[in-house]
Design a protein around this motif. Sequence first.
Motif, PDB file in Angstrom:
ATOM      1  N   CYS A  57       1.001  -1.380  -0.106  1.00 53.49           N
ATOM      2  CA  CYS A  57      -0.140  -0.050  -0.001  1.00 53.49           C
ATOM      3  C   CYS A  57       1.000   1.363  -0.028  1.00 53.49           C
ATOM      4  CB  CYS A  57      -0.981  -0.098   1.154  1.00 53.49           C
ATOM      5  SG  CYS A  57      -1.911   1.319   1.162  1.00 53.49           S
ATOM      6  N   GLU A  58       1.864   1.330   0.878  1.00 53.82           N
ATOM      7  CA  GLU A  58       2.729   2.385   0.939  1.00 53.82           C
ATOM      8  C   GLU A  58       3.453   2.652  -0.158  1.00 53.82           C
ATOM      9  OE1 GLU A  58       1.996   1.106   5.135  1.00 53.82           O
ATOM     10  OE2 GLU A  58       2.206   0.055   3.360  1.00 53.82           O
ATOM     11  N   ARG A  59       4.013   1.649  -0.861  1.00 57.22           N
ATOM     12  CA  ARG A  59       4.766   1.663  -2.220  1.00 57.22           C
ATOM     13  C   ARG A  59       3.869   2.255  -3.390  1.00 57.22           C
ATOM     14  NH1 ARG A  59       6.583  -3.282  -0.197  1.00 57.22           N
ATOM     15  NH2 ARG A  59       5.388  -4.366  -1.491  1.00 57.22           N
ATOM     16  N   GLU A  60       2.599   1.719  -3.416  1.00 52.43           N
ATOM     17  CA  GLU A  60       1.824   2.435  -4.210  1.00 52.43           C
ATOM     18  C   GLU A  60       1.375   3.914  -4.343  1.00 52.43           C
ATOM     19  OE1 GLU A  60      -0.305   2.352  -7.641  1.00 52.43           O
ATOM     20  OE2 GLU A  60       0.654   0.314  -7.065  1.00 52.43           O
ATOM     21  N   LEU A  61       1.172   4.205  -2.926  1.00 58.88           N
ATOM     22  CA  LEU A  61       0.896   5.578  -2.632  1.00 58.88           C
ATOM     23  C   LEU A  61       2.031   6.484  -3.000  1.00 58.88           C
ATOM     24  CD1 LEU A  61      -0.750   5.334   0.839  1.00 58.88           C
ATOM     25  CD2 LEU A  61      -1.903   5.812  -1.347  1.00 58.88           C
ATOM     26  N   GLU A  62       3.361   6.012  -2.643  1.00 53.06           N
ATOM     27  CA  GLU A  62       4.662   6.681  -3.111  1.00 53.06           C
ATOM     28  C   GLU A  62       4.605   6.738  -4.619  1.00 53.06           C
ATOM     29  OE1 GLU A  62       7.360   9.168  -3.461  1.00 53.06           O
ATOM     30  OE2 GLU A  62       6.803   8.596  -1.538  1.00 53.06           O
ATOM     31  N   ASP A  63       4.316   5.794  -5.149  1.00 49.43           N
ATOM     32  CA  ASP A  63       4.268   5.765  -6.964  1.00 49.43           C
ATOM     33  C   ASP A  63       3.285   6.596  -7.446  1.00 49.43           C
ATOM     34  OD1 ASP A  63       5.186   4.450  -9.412  1.00 49.43           O
ATOM     35  OD2 ASP A  63       2.934   4.058  -9.433  1.00 49.43           O
ATOM     36  N   ILE A  64       2.252   6.783  -6.533  1.00 48.70           N
ATOM     37  CA  ILE A  64       1.317   7.736  -7.276  1.00 48.70           C
ATOM     38  C   ILE A  64       1.713   9.129  -6.924  1.00 48.70           C
ATOM     39  CG2 ILE A  64      -1.128   8.767  -6.576  1.00 48.70           C
ATOM     40  CD1 ILE A  64      -2.114   5.891  -5.908  1.00 48.70           C
ATOM     41  N   ALA A  65       2.408   9.357  -5.930  1.00 58.64           N
ATOM     42  CA  ALA A  65       2.820  10.704  -5.474  1.00 58.64           C
ATOM     43  C   ALA A  65       3.958  11.070  -6.408  1.00 58.64           C
ATOM     44  CB  ALA A  65       3.346  10.923  -4.022  1.00 58.64           C
ATOM     45  N   ALA A  66       4.845  10.062  -6.699  1.00 55.47           N
ATOM     46  CA  ALA A  66       6.089  10.331  -7.660  1.00 55.47           C
ATOM     47  C   ALA A  66       5.304  10.691  -8.884  1.00 55.47           C
ATOM     48  CB  ALA A  66       6.885   9.074  -7.706  1.00 55.47           C
ATOM     49  N   THR A  67       4.432  10.073  -9.608  1.00 50.93           N
ATOM     50  CA  THR A  67       3.812  10.502 -10.995  1.00 50.93           C
ATOM     51  C   THR A  67       3.198  11.801 -10.802  1.00 50.93           C
ATOM     52  OG1 THR A  67       3.215   7.947 -11.315  1.00 50.93           O
ATOM     53  CG2 THR A  67       1.918   9.772 -12.534  1.00 50.93           C
ATOM     54  N   ALA A  68       2.684  12.198  -9.799  1.00 52.34           N
ATOM     55  CA  ALA A  68       2.204  13.524  -9.627  1.00 52.34           C
ATOM     56  C   ALA A  68       3.138  14.630  -9.649  1.00 52.34           C
ATOM     57  CB  ALA A  68       1.529  13.694  -8.358  1.00 52.34           C
ATOM     58  N   ARG A  69       4.561  14.231  -9.225  1.00 56.69           N
ATOM     59  CA  ARG A  69       5.393  15.174  -9.137  1.00 56.69           C
ATOM     60  C   ARG A  69       5.986  15.365 -10.398  1.00 56.69           C
ATOM     61  NH1 ARG A  69       6.078  12.571  -3.817  1.00 56.69           N
ATOM     62  NH2 ARG A  69       7.712  11.417  -4.617  1.00 56.69           N
ATOM     63  N   ALA A  70       6.205  14.135 -11.044  1.00 56.34           N
ATOM     64  CA  ALA A  70       6.631  14.088 -12.409  1.00 56.34           C
ATOM     65  C   ALA A  70       6.013  14.854 -13.394  1.00 56.34           C
ATOM     66  CB  ALA A  70       7.139  12.519 -12.874  1.00 56.34           C
ATOM     67  N   GLY A  76       6.360  19.134  -3.616  1.00 56.47           N
ATOM     68  CA  GLY A  76       6.081  18.393  -2.429  1.00 56.47           C
ATOM     69  C   GLY A  76       4.769  17.974  -2.266  1.00 56.47           C
ATOM     70  N   THR A  77       4.806  16.723  -1.660  1.00 55.79           N
ATOM     71  CA  THR A  77       3.406  15.969  -1.725  1.00 55.79           C
ATOM     72  C   THR A  77       3.117  15.282  -0.359  1.00 55.79           C
ATOM     73  OG1 THR A  77       4.218  13.924  -2.651  1.00 55.79           O
ATOM     74  CG2 THR A  77       2.982  15.616  -4.164  1.00 55.79           C
ATOM     75  N   VAL A  78       1.920  15.125   0.072  1.00 55.51           N
ATOM     76  CA  VAL A  78       1.910  14.333   1.350  1.00 55.51           C
ATOM     77  C   VAL A  78       0.442  13.700   1.086  1.00 55.51           C
ATOM     78  CG1 VAL A  78       0.903  14.658   3.898  1.00 55.51           C
ATOM     79  CG2 VAL A  78       2.666  16.478   2.950  1.00 55.51           C
ATOM     80  N   ILE A  79       0.635  12.118   1.499  1.00 54.88           N
ATOM     81  CA  ILE A  79      -0.620  11.529   1.405  1.00 54.88           C
ATOM     82  C   ILE A  79      -0.586  10.875   2.877  1.00 54.88           C
ATOM     83  CG2 ILE A  79      -1.752   9.632   0.621  1.00 54.88           C
ATOM     84  CD1 ILE A  79      -0.049   9.917  -2.027  1.00 54.88           C
TER      85      ILE A  79
END
Length: 160
Positions: A57-70, A76-79
């Motif tokens: 779950c945490e890996r998927e959330l980080e992937d989502i945040a990284a996609t948004a940042r790209a 910066g982002t927070v989830i």
Amino acid sequence: MISVQEADFDGAALTAALRERAGPGVGGIVTFVGYVRDYAPDSPTETLYLEHYPGMCERELEDIAATARARWNLDGTVIVHRVGALSRNAQIVFVAAASAHRGDAFRGCEYIIDALKTRAPFWKRETLAGGGSFWVEQRQSDQDRTDSWDEDTANKKEHP
């Protein structure tokens, strides 16, 4: 910052911490707070129990945040997403995106919450005041919104 936790969160403190981390170039931070609401029309929601797949779950959330940042110019982002038994009207999710420009912050925040709803491995069981319970199914409209972000990206590549 990514956190999956049982404890409640302080949105103002999370926003202040993001502002500090993101630096002096930030012109705006867009935040979203989601709450437990009634899903069933016949009986009020008593609790919503959230399960997740730890680690994945945490890996998927980080992937989502990284996609948004790209995709957008985000500083910066927070989830933060809660799990466990949550009562009606409790805070369930906090998403924030910081950027020099409001457009990027708005799009980044909206993308994160849309993608989170369909990609992150959370399962929700709603218990009603009358005693019944059921697993909440993903809505097609949520999947359509997430899919539209990929279509927007494809269209921009085809028609610059």
